[in-house]
Scaffold this motif. Structure first.
Motif, PDB file in Angstrom:
ATOM      1  N   SER A 160       0.828  -1.217   0.000  1.00  9.77           N
ATOM      2  CA  SER A 160       0.000   0.000   0.000  1.00  9.77           C
ATOM      3  C   SER A 160       0.859   1.263   0.000  1.00  9.77           C
ATOM      4  CB  SER A 160      -0.944   0.010   1.203  1.00  9.77           C
ATOM      5  OG  SER A 160      -0.214  -0.003   2.421  1.00  9.77           O
ATOM      6  N   TYR A 161       1.970   1.238   0.744  1.00 12.62           N
ATOM      7  CA  TYR A 161       2.855   2.408   0.782  1.00 12.62           C
ATOM      8  C   TYR A 161       3.533   2.611  -0.578  1.00 12.62           C
ATOM      9  CZ  TYR A 161       2.318   1.933   5.847  1.00 12.62           C
ATOM     10  OH  TYR A 161       1.801   1.848   7.107  1.00 12.62           O
ATOM     11  N   ALA A 162       4.004   1.518  -1.163  1.00 11.50           N
ATOM     12  CA  ALA A 162       4.655   1.614  -2.472  1.00 11.50           C
ATOM     13  C   ALA A 162       3.668   2.079  -3.533  1.00 11.50           C
ATOM     14  CB  ALA A 162       5.236   0.248  -2.859  1.00 11.50           C
ATOM     15  N   ASN A 163       2.463   1.525  -3.517  1.00 10.33           N
ATOM     16  CA  ASN A 163       1.446   1.872  -4.516  1.00 10.33           C
ATOM     17  C   ASN A 163       1.021   3.326  -4.400  1.00 10.33           C
ATOM     18  OD1 ASN A 163      -0.589   1.091  -6.588  1.00 10.33           O
ATOM     19  ND2 ASN A 163      -2.013   1.584  -4.948  1.00 10.33           N
ATOM     20  N   ASN A 164       0.797   3.807  -3.182  1.00  9.74           N
ATOM     21  CA  ASN A 164       0.375   5.194  -2.979  1.00  9.74           C
ATOM     22  C   ASN A 164       1.419   6.183  -3.479  1.00  9.74           C
ATOM     23  OD1 ASN A 164      -2.024   4.394  -1.818  1.00  9.74           O
ATOM     24  ND2 ASN A 164      -1.287   4.572   0.289  1.00  9.74           N
ATOM     25  N   TYR A 165       2.684   5.846  -3.260  1.00  8.14           N
ATOM     26  CA  TYR A 165       3.759   6.760  -3.671  1.00  8.14           C
ATOM     27  C   TYR A 165       3.947   6.767  -5.185  1.00  8.14           C
ATOM     28  CZ  TYR A 165       8.228   9.221  -3.580  1.00  8.14           C
ATOM     29  OH  TYR A 165       9.212  10.141  -3.785  1.00  8.14           O
ATOM     30  N   ILE A 166       4.042   5.573  -5.784  1.00  2.80           N
ATOM     31  CA  ILE A 166       4.406   5.503  -7.206  1.00  2.80           C
ATOM     32  C   ILE A 166       3.266   5.956  -8.102  1.00  2.80           C
ATOM     33  CG2 ILE A 166       3.673   3.148  -7.747  1.00  2.80           C
ATOM     34  CD1 ILE A 166       6.965   4.913  -8.782  1.00  2.80           C
ATOM     35  N   THR A 167       2.011   5.797  -7.682  1.00  4.60           N
ATOM     36  CA  THR A 167       0.884   6.232  -8.515  1.00  4.60           C
ATOM     37  C   THR A 167       0.959   7.727  -8.782  1.00  4.60           C
ATOM     38  OG1 THR A 167      -0.546   4.469  -7.660  1.00  4.60           O
ATOM     39  CG2 THR A 167      -1.636   6.357  -8.688  1.00  4.60           C
ATOM     40  N   ILE A 168       1.173   8.499  -7.741  1.00  4.62           N
ATOM     41  CA  ILE A 168       1.251   9.959  -7.895  1.00  4.62           C
ATOM     42  C   ILE A 168       2.523  10.349  -8.632  1.00  4.62           C
ATOM     43  CG2 ILE A 168       1.451  12.131  -6.615  1.00  4.62           C
ATOM     44  CD1 ILE A 168      -0.328  10.778  -4.448  1.00  4.62           C
ATOM     45  N   TYR A 169       3.626   9.669  -8.324  1.00 10.52           N
ATOM     46  CA  TYR A 169       4.886   9.983  -9.006  1.00 10.52           C
ATOM     47  C   TYR A 169       4.756   9.777 -10.510  1.00 10.52           C
ATOM     48  CZ  TYR A 169       9.935  10.310  -9.725  1.00 10.52           C
ATOM     49  OH  TYR A 169      11.181  10.703 -10.144  1.00 10.52           O
ATOM     50  N   LEU A 170       4.118   8.696 -10.918  1.00  8.23           N
ATOM     51  CA  LEU A 170       3.949   8.401 -12.348  1.00  8.23           C
ATOM     52  C   LEU A 170       3.119   9.474 -13.051  1.00  8.23           C
ATOM     53  CD1 LEU A 170       3.357   4.537 -12.205  1.00  8.23           C
ATOM     54  CD2 LEU A 170       5.235   5.696 -13.401  1.00  8.23           C
ATOM     55  N   LEU A 171       2.111  10.000 -12.375  1.00  9.99           N
ATOM     56  CA  LEU A 171       1.262  11.032 -12.978  1.00  9.99           C
ATOM     57  C   LEU A 171       2.043  12.309 -13.285  1.00  9.99           C
ATOM     58  CD1 LEU A 171      -1.970  10.572 -10.809  1.00  9.99           C
ATOM     59  CD2 LEU A 171      -1.700  10.025 -13.250  1.00  9.99           C
ATOM     60  N   GLY A 172       3.147  12.505 -12.596  1.00 11.35           N
ATOM     61  CA  GLY A 172       3.960  13.692 -12.853  1.00 11.35           C
ATOM     62  C   GLY A 172       5.301  13.377 -13.487  1.00 11.35           C
ATOM     63  N   SER A 173       5.453  12.178 -14.033  1.00  5.95           N
ATOM     64  CA  SER A 173       6.763  11.773 -14.547  1.00  5.95           C
ATOM     65  C   SER A 173       7.227  12.616 -15.731  1.00  5.95           C
ATOM     66  CB  SER A 173       6.751  10.289 -14.938  1.00  5.95           C
ATOM     67  OG  SER A 173       5.783  10.031 -15.927  1.00  5.95           O
ATOM     68  N   ILE A 174       6.292  13.192 -16.490  1.00 11.65           N
ATOM     69  CA  ILE A 174       6.705  14.025 -17.630  1.00 11.65           C
ATOM     70  C   ILE A 174       7.474  15.253 -17.157  1.00 11.65           C
ATOM     71  CG2 ILE A 174       4.591  15.417 -17.752  1.00 11.65           C
ATOM     72  CD1 ILE A 174       4.889  15.109 -20.858  1.00 11.65           C
ATOM     73  N   PHE A 175       7.134  15.768 -15.969  1.00 13.85           N
ATOM     74  CA  PHE A 175       7.876  16.905 -15.413  1.00 13.85           C
ATOM     75  C   PHE A 175       9.289  16.483 -15.022  1.00 13.85           C
ATOM     76  CE2 PHE A 175       3.394  17.961 -13.947  1.00 13.85           C
ATOM     77  CZ  PHE A 175       3.151  18.815 -15.009  1.00 13.85           C
ATOM     78  N   VAL A 176       9.419  15.257 -14.508  1.00 15.57           N
ATOM     79  CA  VAL A 176      10.738  14.717 -14.169  1.00 15.57           C
ATOM     80  C   VAL A 176      11.591  14.613 -15.428  1.00 15.57           C
ATOM     81  CG1 VAL A 176      11.974  12.747 -13.187  1.00 15.57           C
ATOM     82  CG2 VAL A 176       9.752  13.424 -12.239  1.00 15.57           C
ATOM     83  N   MET A 177      10.988  14.112 -16.512  1.00 19.45           N
ATOM     84  CA  MET A 177      11.705  13.942 -17.781  1.00 19.45           C
ATOM     85  C   MET A 177      12.229  15.282 -18.298  1.00 19.45           C
ATOM     86  SD  MET A 177      11.554  10.638 -18.778  1.00 19.45           S
ATOM     87  CE  MET A 177      11.503  10.527 -20.569  1.00 19.45           C
ATOM     88  N   ILE A 178      11.368  16.313 -18.273  1.00 17.58           N
ATOM     89  CA  ILE A 178      11.754  17.624 -18.822  1.00 17.58           C
ATOM     90  C   ILE A 178      12.822  18.277 -17.957  1.00 17.58           C
ATOM     91  CG2 ILE A 178      10.955  19.966 -19.310  1.00 17.58           C
ATOM     92  CD1 ILE A 178       8.240  18.735 -20.066  1.00 17.58           C
ATOM     93  N   SER A 179      12.590  18.324 -16.644  1.00 19.06           N
ATOM     94  CA  SER A 179      13.533  19.040 -15.772  1.00 19.06           C
ATOM     95  C   SER A 179      14.893  18.362 -15.742  1.00 19.06           C
ATOM     96  CB  SER A 179      12.965  19.152 -14.349  1.00 19.06           C
ATOM     97  OG  SER A 179      12.754  17.873 -13.784  1.00 19.06           O
ATOM     98  N   LEU A 180      14.913  17.039 -15.682  1.00 17.69           N
ATOM     99  CA  LEU A 180      16.178  16.309 -15.628  1.00 17.69           C
ATOM    100  C   LEU A 180      16.853  16.259 -17.000  1.00 17.69           C
ATOM    101  CD1 LEU A 180      18.157  14.586 -13.973  1.00 17.69           C
ATOM    102  CD2 LEU A 180      16.742  12.595 -14.500  1.00 17.69           C
TER     103      LEU A 180
END
Length: 450
Positions: free
Chosen positions: A133-153
């Protein structure tokens, strides 16, 4: 325009330091994104160790996203440095435009695939019923914003490659400060736990990506993002992927190793030892920051001088980078041996976790200075556009050495859990020596002849 940030002039060590200092600070600040999350998560009441372990299980997925950012960002940026060193500004901008398009396309694709397959992937990577549950809660939200990670990095590499190390540092600083402020608000004040940590991270990455795009479309950039360069061209794509494949494979193999370690640790030690590895990986991120800073700061200088045919300056840069990395890595190894608990308590104060982490940490970081040879040799190959060599040594250390050792050592000599942690130092010695010695006997003489 070519004279601006011209790395063929002045002291080579000074050119590297001028880039490396802000880039090292940027690395430190960048680490704060995840490290601050873990520091707060490791203090969630009544669930600190399980929550920290759950987030640790998501590391391989996060690393895969970063691998694709490296593929197109670190693949395109050295090509830009080489093209700019030759005076080909239009070509350099076309490379950057293609890299941007690739980051967007793959950012969307990774988000979709991650959300669809996240449950089986998390269990495959070592999640248990207690930590899912902890892993799922964290990664779900992270994935929704992964495009921002791609651009900034990914696109921040193009700011650094133009010599704007301080601007690149500000990209990370903006996001990190936002993350530090928002984390306690979302995690504790709003009682959102690991979901709050993920939301804070994504908002921070969004602001960083806006900053990057604003600079690269503004008047102060040497190379600018232009709409006309967004159309992906196959020859440019091949060059970007060819050169970025080293960084991609390095990050991807890190993801594979993280997953294999978690799976093996779950079998031999359970959730507690996945938590131990999470803490060790977090410490490693902190202490590797100066090495990443000096090697990343060296790449634009080496690539620019290589493109300008200033080969003696390339040799000087390689020597400086190697010496600084070896001295630093040797000193930090000594510090880790003397004060292991200080670093562990940054993330968690559970006595059982600390007791298990100290011997594992001493084993994992044994001979840590050898890692600097891997990074120095790897960075030289990337900076000079020698993609095949860079790819080979990425695969050698992680896939050919670490993975088999991680799977077999726990079964040998009654090593058990300690066998997982022993695989890393063995790979550092074998992989680091192989990479650096090969570079010395191949790249070094060819630069002298030219």
């Amino acid at each position: 325009m070519r004279q601006k940030n011209d790395f063929t002039k002045g002291s080579v060590p000074k050119c590297i330091i001028d880039l490396a200092l802000p880039m090292t600070l940027a690395q430190l600040i960048n680490i704060l994104y995840n490290v601050v999350d873990r520091m707060y998560i490791g203090r969630i009441p009544n669930a600190s160790t399980l929550a920290l372990t759950g987030v640790g299980i998501t590391f391989p997925i996060i690393t895969i996203i970063m691998a694709f950012a490296n593929l197109f960002g670190m693949g395109g940026a050295p090509l830009c440095s080489i093209a700019r060193g030759k005076g080909n500004i239009d070509e350099a901008e076309e490379i950057m435009g293609n890299s941007f398009s690739l980051l967007i396309v793959f950012g969307v694709l990774l988000t979709a695939l991650g959300l669809i397959f996240k449950k089986p992937i998390l269990f495959l990577f070592g999640a248990s019923e207690s930590t899912f549950s902890y892993a799922n809660n964290y990664i779900t939200i992270y994935l929704l914003g992964s495009i921002f990670v791609m651009i900034s990095l990914g696109m921040n590499s193009f700011i650094n490659s133009q010599g704007f190390g301080r601007i690149g540092m500000m990209t990370i600083l903006l996001g990190a400060i936002t993350n530090i402020i928002l984390d306690p608000i979302f995690i504790f004040a709003l009682n959102m736990g690991v979901q709050g940590a993920a939301i804070a991270t994504i908002i921070s990455q969004c602001l960083s990506s806006i900053w990057v795009l604003k600079f690269l479309t503004g008047k102060n950039a040497i190379l600018k993002i232009k709409y006309k360069n967004f159309k992906i061209k196959i020859p440019i794509l091949k060059q970007i992927v060819s050169l970025g494949l080293s960084g991609f494979i390095m990050a991807l193999t890190n993801s594979i190793v993280q997953a294999i370690c978690n799976i093996t640790l779950q079998v031999y030690g359970g959730d507690l030892y996945i938590g131990v590895m999470t803490v060790i990986n977090s410490i490693r991120e902190i202490i590797m920051m100066p090495v990443h800073g000096i090697t990343n700061g060296s790449q634009p200088v080496l690539g620019f001088n290589y493109g300008a045919k200033k080969y003696e300056r390339v040799r000087s840069g390689i020597k400086f980078m190697s010496i600084v990395c070896i001295i630093y890595a040797s000193l930090i190894w000594l510090v880790l041996r003397i004060f292991p608990e200080f670093f562990i308590k940054i993330f968690n104060s559970d006595p059982a976790l600390i007791k298990s982490t100290v011997p594992a940490m001493n084993m994992y970081f044994f001979g840590f200075f050898m890692m600097s040879l891997q990074f120095s040799g790897q960075s030289t190959y990337v900076a000079l556009g020698k993609s095949k060599q860079a790819i080979f040594f990425s695969l050698l250390r992680k896939i050919i050495i670490v993975v088999p050792l991680t799977l077999t050592l726990p079964k040998m000599f009654n090593l058990g859990i300690m066998g997982v942690f022993l695989a890393e130092p063995i790979s550092n010695f074998l992989g680091g020596l192989a990479c650096y010695i090969t570079m010395i006997f191949t790249v070094w003489p060819s630069l002298k002849e030219k």
